[in-house]
Design an enzyme around this catalytic site. Sequence first.
Site, PDB file in Angstrom:
ATOM      1  N   LYS A  66     -82.879 -87.331 -20.608  1.00 24.33           N
ATOM      2  CA  LYS A  66     -82.473 -86.925 -21.635  1.00 24.33           C
ATOM      3  C   LYS A  66     -83.265 -87.335 -23.110  1.00 24.33           C
ATOM      4  O   LYS A  66     -84.125 -88.385 -22.829  1.00 24.33           O
ATOM      5  CB  LYS A  66     -81.132 -87.079 -22.060  1.00 24.33           C
ATOM      6  CG  LYS A  66     -80.486 -86.076 -23.039  1.00 24.33           C
ATOM      7  CD  LYS A  66     -79.977 -84.895 -22.177  1.00 24.33           C
ATOM      8  CE  LYS A  66     -79.115 -84.154 -23.041  1.00 24.33           C
ATOM      9  NZ  LYS A  66     -78.418 -83.042 -22.080  1.00 24.33           N
TER      10      LYS A  66
ATOM     11  N   ASP B 284     -80.710 -78.591 -26.001  1.00 26.43           N
ATOM     12  CA  ASP B 284     -79.157 -79.235 -26.296  1.00 26.43           C
ATOM     13  C   ASP B 284     -78.829 -79.089 -27.592  1.00 26.43           C
ATOM     14  O   ASP B 284     -79.387 -78.023 -28.362  1.00 26.43           O
ATOM     15  CB  ASP B 284     -79.278 -80.884 -25.684  1.00 26.43           C
ATOM     16  CG  ASP B 284     -78.022 -81.601 -25.455  1.00 26.43           C
ATOM     17  OD1 ASP B 284     -77.430 -81.112 -24.489  1.00 26.43           O
ATOM     18  OD2 ASP B 284     -77.257 -81.983 -26.471  1.00 26.43           O
TER      19      ASP B 284
HETATM   20  P1  NAD Z   1     -75.375 -76.265 -30.270  1.00 29.96           P
HETATM   21  O1  NAD Z   1     -76.045 -77.124 -31.109  1.00 29.96           O
HETATM   22  O2  NAD Z   1     -76.000 -74.615 -29.778  1.00 29.96           O
HETATM   23  O3  NAD Z   1     -73.956 -76.116 -30.985  1.00 29.96           O
HETATM   24  C1  NAD Z   1     -73.001 -77.042 -31.209  1.00 29.96           C
HETATM   25  C2  NAD Z   1     -71.609 -76.504 -31.878  1.00 29.96           C
HETATM   26  O4  NAD Z   1     -70.948 -77.446 -32.045  1.00 29.96           O
HETATM   27  C3  NAD Z   1     -71.827 -75.860 -33.032  1.00 29.96           C
HETATM   28  O5  NAD Z   1     -70.960 -74.582 -33.275  1.00 29.96           O
HETATM   29  C4  NAD Z   1     -71.329 -76.690 -34.036  1.00 29.96           C
HETATM   30  O6  NAD Z   1     -71.077 -76.315 -35.287  1.00 29.96           O
HETATM   31  C5  NAD Z   1     -70.278 -77.486 -33.223  1.00 29.96           C
HETATM   32  N1  NAD Z   1     -70.185 -78.755 -33.828  1.00 29.96           N
HETATM   33  C6  NAD Z   1     -71.007 -79.861 -34.120  1.00 29.96           C
HETATM   34  N2  NAD Z   1     -70.566 -81.037 -34.716  1.00 29.96           N
HETATM   35  C7  NAD Z   1     -68.877 -80.660 -34.729  1.00 29.96           C
HETATM   36  C8  NAD Z   1     -67.673 -81.183 -35.004  1.00 29.96           C
HETATM   37  N3  NAD Z   1     -67.909 -82.507 -35.670  1.00 29.96           N
HETATM   38  N4  NAD Z   1     -66.689 -80.785 -34.910  1.00 29.96           N
HETATM   39  C9  NAD Z   1     -66.323 -79.470 -34.162  1.00 29.96           C
HETATM   40  N5  NAD Z   1     -67.654 -78.720 -33.758  1.00 29.96           N
HETATM   41  C10 NAD Z   1     -68.734 -79.260 -34.076  1.00 29.96           C
HETATM   42  O7  NAD Z   1     -75.059 -77.291 -28.989  1.00 29.96           O
HETATM   43  P2  NAD Z   1     -74.737 -76.649 -27.595  1.00 29.96           P
HETATM   44  O8  NAD Z   1     -76.029 -76.454 -26.540  1.00 29.96           O
HETATM   45  O9  NAD Z   1     -73.949 -75.434 -27.444  1.00 29.96           O
HETATM   46  O10 NAD Z   1     -74.217 -78.011 -27.044  1.00 29.96           O
HETATM   47  C11 NAD Z   1     -72.893 -78.607 -27.144  1.00 29.96           C
HETATM   48  C12 NAD Z   1     -72.508 -79.548 -25.941  1.00 29.96           C
HETATM   49  O11 NAD Z   1     -72.431 -78.900 -24.648  1.00 29.96           O
HETATM   50  C13 NAD Z   1     -73.141 -80.695 -26.274  1.00 29.96           C
HETATM   51  O12 NAD Z   1     -72.395 -82.028 -25.848  1.00 29.96           O
HETATM   52  C14 NAD Z   1     -74.127 -80.579 -25.208  1.00 29.96           C
HETATM   53  O13 NAD Z   1     -74.862 -81.686 -24.548  1.00 29.96           O
HETATM   54  C15 NAD Z   1     -73.477 -79.787 -24.200  1.00 29.96           C
HETATM   55  N6  NAD Z   1     -74.306 -79.078 -23.047  1.00 29.96           N
HETATM   56  C16 NAD Z   1     -75.053 -78.026 -23.556  1.00 29.96           C
HETATM   57  C17 NAD Z   1     -75.859 -77.385 -22.558  1.00 29.96           C
HETATM   58  C18 NAD Z   1     -76.778 -76.323 -22.859  1.00 29.96           C
HETATM   59  O14 NAD Z   1     -77.193 -75.441 -22.155  1.00 29.96           O
HETATM   60  N7  NAD Z   1     -77.016 -75.983 -24.375  1.00 29.96           N
HETATM   61  C19 NAD Z   1     -75.827 -77.534 -21.273  1.00 29.96           C
HETATM   62  C20 NAD Z   1     -74.766 -78.570 -20.730  1.00 29.96           C
HETATM   63  C21 NAD Z   1     -74.117 -79.228 -21.897  1.00 29.96           C
END
Ligand code: NAD
Length: 412
Positions: free
Chosen positions: A108, A148
């Site tokens: 990561k 991410d």
């Molecule tokens: P992203 O940046 O696309 O979206 C994040 C979302 O969370 C946004 O809508 C943002 O407004 C919201 N957010 C941020 N802070 C917040 C808070 N304090 N309270 C409520 N909402 C809040 O990120 P993503 O890629 O969707 O990733 C989200 C999670 O999923 C992370 O933990 C990431 O590690 C995990 N994840 C992502 C992927 C991927 O393919 N993108 C895969 C596996 C896991």
Amino acid sequence: MSDPFENAMQVVAESAELLGIERTYPGKAILDRLRIPDKIIRFRGSLQRDDGSITVYECYRIQHSDLLGPYKGGIRFHPSVDMSEIMALGLWMTLKTSLVDLPFGGAKGGIAVDPSQLSTAEVERLVRKYTYRLVNDIGPNIDIPAPDMGTGEREMTWIYDEYRKHRDLARAVVTGKPIFIGGSVGRREATGRGLVAVLQEALTDLGWRDCSVAIQGFGKVGAHAALDLHAKGIRVVAVGDVHGAVHDPRGLDIPALAKHAATTGTILGFDGAKPIDDLLGCECDALLPCALGNVITAESAPRIRARLIAEGANGPTTPEADRILAKRGIHILPDILANAGGVIVSYFEWVQNREGFYWEIEEVNEKLIKKITKAYRRVRDFAREKGVSFRHAANSLALEKIVAAMLARGVQ
Ligand code: NAD
């Protein structure tokens, strides 16, 4: 304050205890070899701002383990990024790729930055600098980054472009790219789609005919999960993002909400839905945390009303909260299983890049659902057989393979 890496290691240690690993293989330092990553890369990212001033950011890439294949893991841009968080995320990637049978290890990376405070040109310069500093450490057979929180197809394009300037044209150096430069169809939706597939398997096992869902986070994971649920006729009653949350017990019109969020940058202000303060505690059957880690804590766990939690985010539940939820009979579909759809289709992207032959969406989706469903069933059967939580089952199954590789490969 909850330490993400200590929390992650605590679950691993409990699963290792369950499997009797340290007793079966004394003197092999198995947990120590998981506690200390293969390589920690930490460096300064000095960014020249548009106004000529310089801002310095902490940058990280943790190569946790390559026991099962090249390092694989996303890059996070968020102000809360620190060593412990990136170490935990790297460890979870090692476990996740093992659990869903991918020929990858875990890694990561991240930068402690709020990209929303930078101009596009500034983000581009920062991504290119980050990539340049890592150019000897990444590569299609070494370490393959992906998106991410706070990064996406745009940043992956700059990583690819910077890498090709200094090394070669290998598209497989990074996944989560736009389709026109070798991204896979279905990658954008993959994490959300996989999450919904795992949720549906659980609903079938639980015998629930109806289910209302609340989702924290409306980004790459949360929005696509919401759209998929909506398309499948499953009611999404609440959605939250960094700015707030909205609720409609009859079910939100998710495609319209997605359009609203794309135009305004937030879900707030969406017509026909009521703003609410406490998304985690709202009335729903299933809660999908799809934003930050450490949000379901000893403080918030007691007020959760959902009976089922499917973790789209990495590490949303602290070990303390886990115990509270277990006592309350709330069933958890753990992150390393529930959000593995993204890395599964990242693997498909890497395979397609190397083959130079690109698949149709039906093939991608069919292979994704097959792989994640198989993993779900293995976790469920293990949990039933041993009488343990799905989290411990998932960690144990992942560990079994990692330990087998560790012992077979000797001292690395
Ligand atoms: P992203 O940046 O696309 O979206 C994040 C979302 O969370 C946004 O809508 C943002 O407004 C919201 N957010 C941020 N802070 C917040 C808070 N304090 N309270 C409520 N909402 C809040 O990120 P993503 O890629 O969707 O990733 C989200 C999670 O999923 C992370 O933990 C990431 O590690 C995990 N994840 C992502 C992927 C991927 O393919 N993108 C895969 C596996 C896991």
